[in-house]
Design an enzyme around this catalytic site. Structure first.
Site, PDB file in Angstrom:
ATOM      1  N   ARG A 160      47.372  36.761  53.966  1.00  0.00           N
ATOM      2  CA  ARG A 160      47.063  36.563  52.541  1.00  0.00           C
ATOM      3  C   ARG A 160      46.602  35.141  52.242  1.00  0.00           C
ATOM      4  O   ARG A 160      46.935  34.559  51.214  1.00  0.00           O
ATOM      5  CB  ARG A 160      48.264  36.904  51.640  1.00  0.00           C
ATOM      6  CG  ARG A 160      48.806  38.279  51.789  1.00  0.00           C
ATOM      7  CD  ARG A 160      47.808  39.400  51.468  1.00  0.00           C
ATOM      8  NE  ARG A 160      48.391  40.662  51.843  1.00  0.00           N
ATOM      9  CZ  ARG A 160      48.183  41.233  53.051  1.00  0.00           C
ATOM     10  NH1 ARG A 160      47.367  40.687  53.936  1.00  0.00           N
ATOM     11  NH2 ARG A 160      48.769  42.363  53.339  1.00  0.00           N
ATOM     12  N   SER A 209      51.197  42.336  44.532  1.00  0.00           N
ATOM     13  CA  SER A 209      52.379  41.600  44.979  1.00  0.00           C
ATOM     14  C   SER A 209      52.466  40.240  44.319  1.00  0.00           C
ATOM     15  O   SER A 209      51.486  39.499  44.275  1.00  0.00           O
ATOM     16  CB  SER A 209      52.334  41.388  46.490  1.00  0.00           C
ATOM     17  OG  SER A 209      52.414  42.625  47.136  1.00  0.00           O
ATOM     18  N   GLU A 280      51.935  34.965  45.973  1.00  0.00           N
ATOM     19  CA  GLU A 280      50.678  35.510  46.501  1.00  0.00           C
ATOM     20  C   GLU A 280      49.628  35.528  45.388  1.00  0.00           C
ATOM     21  O   GLU A 280      48.456  35.232  45.617  1.00  0.00           O
ATOM     22  CB  GLU A 280      50.913  36.938  47.021  1.00  0.00           C
ATOM     23  CG  GLU A 280      49.655  37.590  47.565  1.00  0.00           C
ATOM     24  CD  GLU A 280      49.958  38.918  48.270  1.00  0.00           C
ATOM     25  OE1 GLU A 280      51.010  39.027  48.948  1.00  0.00           O
ATOM     26  OE2 GLU A 280      49.146  39.844  48.126  1.00  0.00           O
TER      27      GLU A 280
HETATM   28  C1  LIG Z   1      48.208  48.019  42.057  1.00  0.00           C
HETATM   29  C2  LIG Z   1      47.807  46.905  42.999  1.00  0.00           C
HETATM   30  C3  LIG Z   1      47.982  47.075  44.364  1.00  0.00           C
HETATM   31  C4  LIG Z   1      47.642  46.052  45.247  1.00  0.00           C
HETATM   32  N1  LIG Z   1      47.826  46.248  46.582  1.00  0.00           N
HETATM   33  C5  LIG Z   1      47.474  45.281  47.444  1.00  0.00           C
HETATM   34  C6  LIG Z   1      47.657  45.475  48.854  1.00  0.00           C
HETATM   35  O1  LIG Z   1      48.110  46.493  49.332  1.00  0.00           O
HETATM   36  N2  LIG Z   1      47.288  44.455  49.677  1.00  0.00           N
HETATM   37  C7  LIG Z   1      46.756  43.295  49.216  1.00  0.00           C
HETATM   38  O2  LIG Z   1      46.431  42.414  50.017  1.00  0.00           O
HETATM   39  N3  LIG Z   1      46.573  43.095  47.885  1.00  0.00           N
HETATM   40  C8  LIG Z   1      46.913  44.051  47.005  1.00  0.00           C
HETATM   41  N4  LIG Z   1      46.731  43.858  45.663  1.00  0.00           N
HETATM   42  C9  LIG Z   1      46.205  42.566  45.190  1.00  0.00           C
HETATM   43  C10 LIG Z   1      44.679  42.510  45.031  1.00  0.00           C
HETATM   44  O3  LIG Z   1      44.138  43.796  44.779  1.00  0.00           O
HETATM   45  C11 LIG Z   1      44.002  41.898  46.261  1.00  0.00           C
HETATM   46  O4  LIG Z   1      44.440  40.583  46.505  1.00  0.00           O
HETATM   47  C12 LIG Z   1      42.476  41.872  46.079  1.00  0.00           C
HETATM   48  O5  LIG Z   1      41.864  41.544  47.293  1.00  0.00           O
HETATM   49  C13 LIG Z   1      42.038  40.896  44.999  1.00  0.00           C
HETATM   50  O6  LIG Z   1      40.672  41.128  44.787  1.00  0.00           O
HETATM   51  P1  LIG Z   1      39.980  40.838  43.391  1.00  0.00           P
HETATM   52  O7  LIG Z   1      38.526  41.042  43.589  1.00  0.00           O
HETATM   53  O8  LIG Z   1      40.618  41.594  42.295  1.00  0.00           O
HETATM   54  O9  LIG Z   1      40.282  39.281  43.247  1.00  0.00           O
HETATM   55  P2  LIG Z   1      40.842  38.534  41.952  1.00  0.00           P
HETATM   56  O10 LIG Z   1      42.216  38.994  41.669  1.00  0.00           O
HETATM   57  O11 LIG Z   1      39.832  38.591  40.868  1.00  0.00           O
HETATM   58  O12 LIG Z   1      40.909  37.038  42.521  1.00  0.00           O
HETATM   59  C14 LIG Z   1      41.854  36.698  43.523  1.00  0.00           C
HETATM   60  C15 LIG Z   1      41.395  35.373  44.150  1.00  0.00           C
HETATM   61  O13 LIG Z   1      40.137  35.587  44.808  1.00  0.00           O
HETATM   62  C16 LIG Z   1      39.151  34.723  44.266  1.00  0.00           C
HETATM   63  N5  LIG Z   1      37.878  35.458  44.277  1.00  0.00           N
HETATM   64  C17 LIG Z   1      37.603  36.664  43.720  1.00  0.00           C
HETATM   65  N6  LIG Z   1      36.320  36.991  43.972  1.00  0.00           N
HETATM   66  C18 LIG Z   1      35.803  35.981  44.695  1.00  0.00           C
HETATM   67  C19 LIG Z   1      34.512  35.715  45.255  1.00  0.00           C
HETATM   68  N7  LIG Z   1      33.483  36.587  45.132  1.00  0.00           N
HETATM   69  N8  LIG Z   1      34.313  34.557  45.916  1.00  0.00           N
HETATM   70  C20 LIG Z   1      35.332  33.662  46.060  1.00  0.00           C
HETATM   71  N9  LIG Z   1      36.566  33.847  45.553  1.00  0.00           N
HETATM   72  C21 LIG Z   1      36.793  34.994  44.875  1.00  0.00           C
HETATM   73  C22 LIG Z   1      39.644  34.384  42.872  1.00  0.00           C
HETATM   74  O14 LIG Z   1      39.074  33.189  42.403  1.00  0.00           O
HETATM   75  C23 LIG Z   1      41.139  34.281  43.111  1.00  0.00           C
HETATM   76  O15 LIG Z   1      41.462  33.041  43.697  1.00  0.00           O
HETATM   77  C24 LIG Z   1      47.076  44.850  44.746  1.00  0.00           C
HETATM   78  C25 LIG Z   1      46.874  44.700  43.374  1.00  0.00           C
HETATM   79  C26 LIG Z   1      47.238  45.712  42.503  1.00  0.00           C
HETATM   80  C27 LIG Z   1      47.009  45.515  41.027  1.00  0.00           C
END
Ligand SMILES: Cc1cc2nc3c(=O)[nH]c(=O)nc-3n(C[C@H](O)[C@H](O)[C@H](O)COP(=O)(O)OP(=O)(O)OC[C@H]3O[C@@H](n4cnc5c(N)ncnc54)[C@H](O)[C@@H]3O)c2cc1C
Length: 291
Positions: A160, A209, A280
């Site tokens: 992570r 998480s 996280e």
């Molecule tokens: C119901 C639920 C279940 C989940 N299950 C998991 C799981 O099983 N495993 C897991 O690892 N995570 C899980 N997550 C967390 C999340 O979905 C992941 O971390 C996911 O990868 C975040 O992606 P996002 O595009 O929504 O990023 P965001 O939440 O929008 O951003 C997270 C970080 O990434 C950065 N970011 C986003 N897009 C970019 C880009 N294009 N370039 C550079 N930086 C960027 C943001 O600035 C921030 O620092 C879960 C979340 C929820 C709500």
């Protein structure tokens, strides 16, 4: 390229909290992304990228930055042989759909991760023993410093974690997948979704998480459950009665409410287990999490 003001981050995060962004844009091509990065650099404004906001807690007072959400070509997906090429803003759901349609396996583990390709790289997201570092060939990263393709090694992907700082935007990714019968892909996804529904809140507003799993026999969820925190509430936020490493927006929650729960969780884990939990969830804007 249209720049907007006062866009509420609450509309861009799955938990549904967060104040306004100083400026907001949806670049839909590499040229537009370069233009927005230059626009911010000229003004000395920092840049933050939001994917689906599914691991993001944004300050209630808002963020003094240019916030980007990738769109158009930067959120599209195409399959070339056994490579799936996606824009940084492409959702995992669309990537999985396209991979399955092309008979390519390897992305099933992401079926319950509601994020984007860029967010997956930044977080090295993972589940069920796999993570982004295992499928990523390379990611194209733009910043005010330039435009480079980076491998998982260059990105420093570990549990992570990536070495990507704010202002570095994942614009494109390439995943290495492997041929797999469509029925097998469907069966794996169905099984993983069933497992997920049995253990985690899947129909609530959360940001996934809260804390990383510590180096301890108990994961963060079990540890916080042992601290008696399931159902503990602050304002409109509640520690999930289903899984203690999730915070739910039970209605009208603010980021301050979620932070109060996180502070209490850290305090109890330290007192009862001598463990310093590391968050996280990513914090956006002027947010301080008390020790
Ligand atoms: C119901 C639920 C279940 C989940 N299950 C998991 C799981 O099983 N495993 C897991 O690892 N995570 C899980 N997550 C967390 C999340 O979905 C992941 O971390 C996911 O990868 C975040 O992606 P996002 O595009 O929504 O990023 P965001 O939440 O929008 O951003 C997270 C970080 O990434 C950065 N970011 C986003 N897009 C970019 C880009 N294009 N370039 C550079 N930086 C960027 C943001 O600035 C921030 O620092 C879960 C979340 C929820 C709500």
């Amino acid at each position: 390229m249209k720049l907007e003001e006062d866009v509420q981050l609450a509309k861009l995060t799955t938990i549904g909290t967060g104040g306004p962004a100083r400026a907001f844009a949806r670049p839909s091509s590499l040229a537009e992304l370069e233009w927005t990065l230059a626009w911010a650099a000229e003004r000395g404004l920092s840049v933050a990228t939001v994917g689906l906001g599914s691991n993001l807690l944004a300050a209630d007072d808002g963020v003094d930055a240019l916030v980007l959400k990738l769109a158009g070509a930067l959120a599209s997906v195409r399959v070339e042989g056994e490579t799936l090429a996606a824009g940084g803003g492409a959702t995992n759901a669309v990537c999985l759909h396209q991979a399955r349609a092309a008979g390519l396996g390897g992305f099933e583990f992401a079926c319950a991760i509601p994020g984007t390709a860029g967010g997956g790289v930044r977080m090295n997201a993972g589940a069920y023993g796999s993570d982004w570092s295992q499928i990523l060939i390379r990611a194209r990263v733009l910043s005010s410093e330039g435009d480079v393709w980076m491998t998982p090694g260059d990105l420093g992907l570990s549990y992570r974690h990536s070495a990507l700082g704010p202002g570095f935007v994942v614009a494109e990714v390439e995943y290495r997948l492997t041929p797999r019968p469509v029925d097998e892909i469907k069966a794996t996804v169905a099984e993983l979704i069933t497992q997920r529904k049995a253990t985690q809140p899947t129909n609530k507003r959360t940001f996934g998480s809260v804390f990383k799993n510590p180096e301890h026999e108990l994961g963060a969820g079990r540890m916080l459950e042992a601290c008696g925190l399931k159902g503990h509430a602050s304002g409109g936020a509640i520690i999930s009665p289903r899984h203690a490493n999730f915070i739910e927006n039970a209605g009208g929650a603010t980021t301050a409410d979620a932070l109060a729960l996180m502070a209490e969780a850290r305090r109890r884990a330290r007192e009862q287990f001598g463990v310093a939990l590391e968050h996280e969830v990513q914090l956006l804007g002027p947010i301080e999490l008390p020790d």
